[in-house]
Scaffold this active site. Structure first.
Site, PDB file in Angstrom:
ATOM      1  N   GLY A  56      -4.641  -9.722  21.358  1.00 53.26           N
ATOM      2  CA  GLY A  56      -5.383  -9.726  22.932  1.00 53.26           C
ATOM      3  C   GLY A  56      -4.763  -8.894  23.982  1.00 53.26           C
ATOM      4  N   GLU A  57      -3.400  -8.220  23.783  1.00 46.68           N
ATOM      5  CA  GLU A  57      -2.515  -7.771  24.764  1.00 46.68           C
ATOM      6  C   GLU A  57      -3.447  -6.284  24.866  1.00 46.68           C
ATOM      7  OE1 GLU A  57       1.673  -5.591  25.302  1.00 46.68           O
ATOM      8  OE2 GLU A  57       1.353  -6.856  23.616  1.00 46.68           O
ATOM      9  N   ILE A  58      -3.706  -5.793  26.137  1.00 50.58           N
ATOM     10  CA  ILE A  58      -4.117  -4.458  26.553  1.00 50.58           C
ATOM     11  C   ILE A  58      -2.913  -3.719  26.772  1.00 50.58           C
ATOM     12  CG2 ILE A  58      -5.432  -3.058  28.003  1.00 50.58           C
ATOM     13  CD1 ILE A  58      -7.004  -5.216  26.381  1.00 50.58           C
TER      14      ILE A  58
END
Length: 907
Positions: A364-366
């Site tokens: 989920g890290e951008i």
């Protein structure tokens, strides 16, 4: 973001208008800014005070570094602006031009004094690499005064995008903040060489396609079009080569230019900056096992020093990283391994790629594009700092490498000297000798006959003494077998026993004499003989006897000079024939395949044209004043066939392997000098192929894209006289039941135990499992394919009585990759024209699983099957892999040109 800036709204409107008007958007899209995810000034090295005298990318290009993916032309424009702003601290040079006409550049950055003395630096580095020409005291003096040097290689894979923008940031940072403590250390002690983009053609392909798919705002979804490149992707160059594997054969202009420049400066540290999967972190040295045994401990120790400095800075920035787990140092043909064999400490760095401007990881890290740019930038500065701080040690180790290489060669009592007799394949031997000279190896050619280690050699033989600074490179590329460490092999066998994937990263065999199929002798002492030094630019010349011949000219077949002559003569409209069998004219003997050019069948200008072709191709030509043949087929025999100039089509695009398609097209167009028409594979379902005599299917999975319609269309064309040539996985399709073009079948893995079959599909027989080994046996599939091979060199025996192998040696070497093993084709269907050697002799070089050896033995490598008026010719492996299997070129030439001549097309 949900909204667009006014500029981007205008861009979208302009794009929609352009689409309506049918205007190409590629150039326009690359010149606009689609990014809206960067706000404010991003600090790549926080707290740095930059001089206003050095232009930013915003001032030159209109955007911040990392805000968008820079085009090649913008990168060049920015480096030119830097060179103009600080000409006393940065020098810019062109070093090559791509196939598509783009310029490759490199920059050198240093203190005013070091830049002013750049030419002197190169001269002194050459002295350090020639220990026999200077004393140890002179070397010590040079080391005390010379700067160290780091060469930063960026973007060899065109879709690994962040390193090129990082190169721009590195250059700006060093020039605009010369008083920063880290920069000051670097500039005073080190010359920083920046190759900002090794693959402009591939990057242009990526950038154009990326920005043509971006919508209102960049997407972070890995499923989005912008994150999924169409064939052939931007990784490779114009000819679809993976240029990180081209350092051994140097087939591409980009590689050739780079090798020449690096050999000129001999930088002491070389770093190749790459990208890996988007969910990873960052990789830097030390490398994984296996390590090439010819690399030296001091080089590897310097990599650890550099790695530790990287770790310090990454910890300060809070960047995750890993080392040692992947990316080994075994194959000598990478951008991070080739430099080690002139004495550099070299390594690969890999950053998790966004493959665009923004990317969401599986956690989920951008991640933003600027994040990947920053990591490469920090690693580059950190590496330059470590090189500067350890300047004297690195230079001392570099010099010691040269001295030790010479001494190691002198101590070798088995393979001190390699001798290439130059009596069989003159063109191939010349190519190998000049290639080694291009690598920087000292190669001599004897100008008189000589004797060495009990054998006599004729004048013209090439001699390579390993008692030279590049001796270890000679050893690793000329020795038949370079072994991986036993502990590593044991671990791979353990993993296989547990049904785990092995960790072999790339090919394990690469002996150049084997791949070139060149005779090579070995002698355990130096060879003293009158000789000349071979240059990389030496031109091949062979005798042209009796140019005023009355009847015909003969070109003995069997090397690439004769092959180039054939293709040039056909394109020049010369009428010529080729003998299916060897023949003699008195005491002169000519091999099968020999070309016969009769004067009566050609124009009166033939002698002059022959002279021109002799000079252009280097072919050996013999004029004859009679056509009287004393043994074998005469010139007028039906076994002396008329050669034709075939039109060649090749499958292109999905589902072909881009590497196979590109390598094969390159071999035909640039090594054979003959044109190819690339046809998108899906067109083959219905295309009228009647104007083509040869169709080549590179490796690829054709079942879905061609289907029954494609098989019927191609089969009909073959039956009317076409020659279908299939390579590697394409042979699977030809041999499939759905295609029905080749009566050959792949084999399952051999097992002495018969699989048990249940009487009821929902039940199996009861068993006892008494050990962990028993568990592993119980989970075995009944019908497994053979274990896949990473890439080995295998001995191939060749039928000497088939027209398809005219001029081919009784034994050649091919590459075995993957797990395809075919049962021999039956005589009622065709002929196994070349096959793998016996189980005890099949392995020529590399590491091959023991159970694969007996199963591979005597299985076909090349199959010929007649099909109506035409034929199918199938290679079970790849004959054009990386364009470095030169020893298979005559065989491949035969499949195209002799195949077309033997077909009987409907007129």
């Amino acid at each position: 973001m949900a909204t667009l800036s006014a500029l981007n709204k205008a861009v979208v409107a302009a794009c929609l208008t352009a689409v309506t008007m049918g205007v190409s958007l590629d150039t326009h899209a690359e010149n606009t800014t689609s990014s809206t995810h960067i706000t404010g000034k991003f600090e790549y090295w926080p707290g740095t005070q930059y001089s206003q005298q050095i232009p930013t990318t915003e001032a030159v290009l209109g955007y911040q570094i990392g805000e968008r993916i820079s085009r090649h032309s913008d990168m060049v424009k920015y480096f030119e602006a830097l060179a103009k702003a600080a000409p006393d601290r940065i020098k810019l040079f062109n070093y090559a031009e791509t196939w598509e006409g783009r310029t490759l550049i490199y920059a050198v950055i240093g203190s005013k004094e070091n830049i002013a003395n750049l030419d002197s630096f190169a001269e002194k580095m050459q002295k350090l690499t020639s220990p026999d020409s200077i004393s140890k005291n002179e070397a010590k003096s040079l080391i005390s005064s010379l700067p160290s040097s780091v060469w930063l290689e960026h973007g060899v894979h065109g879709n690994e995008i962040s390193s090129t923008d990082a190169a721009m940031q590195t250059a700006y940072h060093l020039l605009a903040a010369p008083q920063d403590p880290v920069n000051k250390t670097i500039l005073e002690n080190t010359l920083v060489f920046i190759d900002p983009l090794q693959n402009p053609d591939g990057r242009a392909r990526f950038v154009s396609r990326y920005y043509s798919t971006v919508g209102l705002s960049p997407s972070d979804d890995r499923l989005s079009a912008e994150h999924n490149e169409p064939w052939p992707r931007g990784r490779s160059n114009h000819y679809l080569f993976d240029m990180n594997r081209d350092w051994l054969a140097i087939t591409q202009p980009e590689t050739a230019g780079r090798v020449k420049v690096i050999n000129h400066y001999k930088p002491t540290v070389v770093i190749d900056l790459h990208e890996m999967g988007g969910d990873d972190s960052y990789f830097f040295v030390p490398a994984a096992q296996p390590i090439n045994p010819h690399m030296q401990p001091d080089q590897l120790a310097n990599n650890v020093l550099i790695g530790k400095n990287n770790a310090k800075h990454f910890d300060d920035f809070g960047f995750s990283y890993f080392t040692r787990e992947v990316y080994d140092g075994f194959y000598p043909g990478y951008g991070d391994s080739w430099p080690t064999f002139y004495g550099a400490s070299a390594a690969t760095y890999e950053v998790a790629s966004t493959r665009g401007e923004i990317f969401k990881t599986r956690t989920g890290e951008i991640r933003h594009y600027r994040d990947t740019v920053q990591r490469h930038f920090v690693a580059a500065i950190s590496t330059a700092e470590a090189t500067a701080v350890n300047r004297e040690k690195i230079l001392n180790d570099f010099y010691d490498y040269q001295v030790d290489a010479v001494e190691a060669g002198k101590k070798d009592k088995k393979e001190r000297t390699f001798i290439l007799p130059n009596t069989r394949d003159v063109a191939g031997t010349h190519r190998l000798a000049t290639l080694m000279a291009q690598h920087g190896v000292k190669v001599q050619q004897a100008t008189e006959a000589f004797k060495a280690c009990g054998e006599r050699y004729q004048a013209g033989a090439y001699i390579i003494d390993t008692a030279q600074p590049r001796g270890r490179f000679v050893k690793t590329t000329f020795t038949q077998q370079v072994d991986m460490p036993k502990a590593f092999i044991d671990e791979q066998e353990r993993r296989r026993a547990r049904k785990l994937r092995d960790e072999i990263y790339d090919v394990t065999g690469w002996s150049l004499p084997l791949m070139f199929n060149i005779d090579t002798a070995r002698c355990g002492r130096s060879v003293e003989v009158e000789s000349r030094i071979v240059s990389a630019d030496d031109k091949l010349t062979q005798p042209f006897t009796n140019p005023d011949a009355k009847v015909a000219y003969l070109v003995p077949w069997g090397d690439m000079a004769a092959g180039r002559f054939l293709t040039a003569a056909l394109q020049a409209g010369i009428s010529l024939k080729s003998a299916d069998e060897a023949f003699s004219m008195g005491d002169k003997h000519y091999p099968a395949g020999t070309l016969v050019i009769e004067r009566h069948a050609n124009e009166s200008t033939l002698p002059g044209l022959m002279q021109t072709l002799a000079e252009q191709t280097g072919a050996r030509i013999e004029g004859v004043d009679t056509s009287w043949v004393t043994k074998g087929p005469s010139f007028g025999s039906d076994k002396t066939i008329q050669m034709t100039a075939p039109k060649i089509a090749m499958a292109w695009d999905e589902p072909t392997s881009s590497l196979s398609a590109g390598n094969t097209r390159f071999v035909i167009e640039q090594q054979f000098n003959y044109p190819v028409t690339a046809i998108r594979a899906d067109r083959l379902r219905w295309a009228d192929l009647s104007q083509y005599q040869v169709l080549i299917l590179p490796s690829g999975n054709y079942s879905r894209d061609l289907g029954k319609a494609g098989a019927d269309n191609i089969g009909s064309w073959v039956s009317r006289g076409g020659v279908l040539i299939t390579l590697s996985n394409a042979t699977q399709w030809a041999a499939s039941e759905s295609a029905g073009l080749l009566d050959a079948k792949r084999e399952y893995a051999y097992s002495e135990e018969k699989s048990k079959s249940a009487k009821d599909g929902s039940l199996v027989e009861g068993t006892h499992i008494e050990s962990k080994d028993g568990l592993i046996d119980a989970i075995e599939n009944d019908k497994d394919m053979p274990d896949s091979v990473a890439g080995v060199l295998a001995n191939v025996d060749v039928d000497q009585e088939h027209w398809l192998t005219a001029g081919v040696n009784p034994r050649v070497v091919g590459m075995v990759y993957g797990n395809d093993i075919y049962a021999p084709v039956k005589l009622e269907s065709g002929k196994n024209v070349a096959w793998f050697a016996s189980k005890d002799n099949v392995l020529a070089s590399g590491y091959l699983w023991e159970e694969n050896k007996p199963q591979l033995a005597y299985k076909p490598f090349l199959i010929h099957q007649p099909h109506g008026r035409g034929m199918v010719i199938s290679f079970t492996q790849e004959p054009t892999s990386r364009a470095y299997l030169d020893g298979l070129n005559v065989m491949f030439l035969n499949t195209i040109f002799r195949g077309a001549a033997h077909a009987n097309p409907v007129r």
